[in-house]
Design a protein around this motif. Structure first.
Motif, short mmCIF file in Angstrom:
data_model
loop_
_atom_site.label_atom_id
_atom_site.label_comp_id
_atom_site.label_asym_id
_atom_site.label_seq_id
_atom_site.Cartn_x
_atom_site.Cartn_y
_atom_site.Cartn_z
N THR A 1 -97.16 -12.69 17.34
CA THR A 1 -98.45 -12.48 16.62
C THR A 1 -98.69 -11.23 15.98
OG1 THR A 1 -99.24 -11.70 18.77
CG2 THR A 1 -99.60 -13.95 18.65
N VAL A 2 -98.07 -10.24 16.05
CA VAL A 2 -98.08 -8.88 15.77
C VAL A 2 -97.10 -8.25 15.09
CG1 VAL A 2 -98.93 -6.66 16.41
CG2 VAL A 2 -100.06 -8.40 17.62
N MET A 3 -96.05 -8.25 15.75
CA MET A 3 -94.74 -7.48 15.33
C MET A 3 -94.03 -8.09 14.01
SD MET A 3 -93.82 -4.78 16.40
CE MET A 3 -92.25 -4.56 15.76
N SER A 4 -94.12 -9.55 13.96
CA SER A 4 -93.40 -10.24 12.90
C SER A 4 -94.41 -10.84 11.87
CB SER A 4 -92.53 -11.38 13.54
OG SER A 4 -91.61 -12.09 12.33
N GLU A 5 -94.42 -10.28 10.69
CA GLU A 5 -95.47 -10.66 9.87
C GLU A 5 -95.32 -12.20 9.41
OE1 GLU A 5 -97.69 -8.81 5.91
OE2 GLU A 5 -95.44 -8.74 5.98
N GLY A 6 -96.14 -13.01 9.63
CA GLY A 6 -95.85 -14.41 9.12
C GLY A 6 -95.26 -15.24 10.21
N GLY A 7 -94.95 -14.64 11.36
CA GLY A 7 -94.30 -15.56 12.52
C GLY A 7 -95.33 -16.36 13.26
N MET A 8 -96.68 -16.08 13.24
CA MET A 8 -97.23 -16.88 14.06
C MET A 8 -97.55 -18.30 13.34
SD MET A 8 -98.93 -17.31 16.86
CE MET A 8 -100.36 -18.34 17.51
N GLU A 9 -97.37 -18.45 12.14
CA GLU A 9 -97.67 -19.46 11.54
C GLU A 9 -96.81 -20.63 11.85
OE1 GLU A 9 -99.52 -22.15 8.93
OE2 GLU A 9 -99.94 -20.18 9.09
N CYS A 10 -95.60 -20.25 12.32
CA CYS A 10 -94.49 -21.29 12.77
C CYS A 10 -95.03 -22.24 13.75
CB CYS A 10 -93.47 -20.68 13.48
SG CYS A 10 -92.28 -19.82 12.15
N MET A 11 -95.89 -21.65 14.70
CA MET A 11 -96.33 -22.55 16.02
C MET A 11 -98.03 -22.96 15.85
SD MET A 11 -94.43 -23.61 17.97
CE MET A 11 -92.87 -23.60 18.40
N VAL A 12 -98.07 -22.69 14.60
CA VAL A 12 -99.58 -23.31 14.05
C VAL A 12 -99.42 -24.48 13.44
CG1 VAL A 12 -101.49 -22.90 12.83
CG2 VAL A 12 -100.78 -20.85 14.24
N SER A 13 -98.69 -24.50 12.14
CA SER A 13 -98.60 -25.61 11.38
C SER A 13 -97.03 -26.26 11.48
CB SER A 13 -98.60 -24.97 9.82
OG SER A 13 -97.72 -24.14 9.47
#
Length: 323
Positions: free
Chosen positions: A282-294
């Protein structure tokens, strides 16, 4: 021997009716070793308790096990949660986050199916609730009750306990599905060691700056988290079943105690790794959270963080873009 049995009964069996209470109380401390010896030899007594375990005296385990909850497990779980959060906040303040060097491409690459996304949240949401409620169950009496007061704490625990018990079932379902369906992408590879040697490329200063180690569908850190979750999720599930259904599992009281210890120790490990996983996603990896949203990730994110996987799907023609 009769007096020894009375001492043992007074110490071990609640609700016991004794005639010589004063005398047995006087001699209880001095005869404690004899009591435990008699207990281990199978001595029994009479109790008015109607519990299904009324015939079982309390455990004859090593008394050093008893302080584990208050001295090790409770502070250990508190440290795993709040300590890891503090470490990551400090790390981000000093290091910053891992940004995409070429920015967002605007092209989204298929990574997780809708089924996989659903399975992830099936395990993740209960896991978070279990950590928070488990923290109250394991450590609340030592750290929270003195602050809240006994009455308020008791009211809160009346809600916490059933939530913890109910959330155990979706957690175990999510754990089982993730373990069975995702293991194929978590096999260690030769380049995983290099990933650890440069801390995954997340360090923004010194000799590690700008390093982007090879990674397949899952990087080395994710693989370590997966196998830790698989192993200790099994321990926490089995020990949880023992604690949830003693009437069916029929454990000895010693087994119940060991289940609590195994449950608490596994919770500490899963909690610590969960905080790392959450911060990384959610914080460290820019763009990482999108993987488990869409279920999709930006193409530049895929190239930077999972280049081996991206090259493979591009080479074999399985690369799919979000339309």
């Amino acid at each position: 021997m009769f007096k020894t049995l009375l001492v043992m009964a007074a110490l071990l069996l609640p609700g016991l009716v004794l005639a010589d209470t004063a005398d047995t109380t006087t001699h209880a401390a001095s005869q404690s070793e004899v009591v435990w010896q008699a207990l281990k030899e199978g001595a029994s007594g009479y109790t008015t308790s109607q519990s299904e375990f009324h015939g079982q005296p309390i455990n004859s385990y090593d008394p050093r096990i008893l302080p584990l909850r208050s001295n090790i497990l409770a502070p250990g779980l508190m440290l795993a949660l709040f300590g890891m959060i503090a470490v990551f906040i400090l790390f981000i303040m000093v290091n910053g986050i891992s940004k995409l060097h070429h920015g967002f491409s605007g092209k989204m690459v298929f990574r997780w199916s809708k089924r996989d996304v659903a399975i992830h949240w099936l395990g993740a949401i209960p896991c978070l609730l279990l950590i928070l409620t488990g923290l109250m169950l394991l450590a609340g009496r030592f750290f929270v009750e003195p602050v809240m007061g006994q009455g308020a704490f008791a009211s809160m625990m009346a809600l916490v306990k059933p939530v913890h018990d109910i959330m155990a079932f979706p957690f175990m379902a999510g754990w089982l599905l993730m373990t069975l369906l995702w293991a194929k992408n978590q096999i260690p590879a030769k380049y995983d060691l290099d990933w650890f040697l440069v801390v995954g490329g997340y360090i923004n200063f010194g000799p590690f700056k700008g390093k982007h180690p090879d990674a397949g569908f899952a990087n080395a850190g994710e693989k370590l988290w997966f196998w830790t979750f698989a192993a200790f999720g099994l321990v926490i599930s089995l020990s949880g079943i023992v604690l949830l259904f003693p009437q069916y599992v029929e454990p000895s009281r010693t087994l119940s105690l060991l289940a609590i210890v195994a449950h608490g120790a596994s919770a500490i490990i899963i909690c610590a790794f969960s905080i790392v996983h959450i911060f990384m996603a959610t914080v460290m990896s820019e763009g990482g959270m999108e993987c488990m949203v869409s279920g999709y990730c930006d193409e530049n994110w895929a190239k930077q963080h999972h280049n081996v996987w991206y090259d493979d799907i591009k080479a074999d023609g399985s690369l799919q873009y979000k339309s």
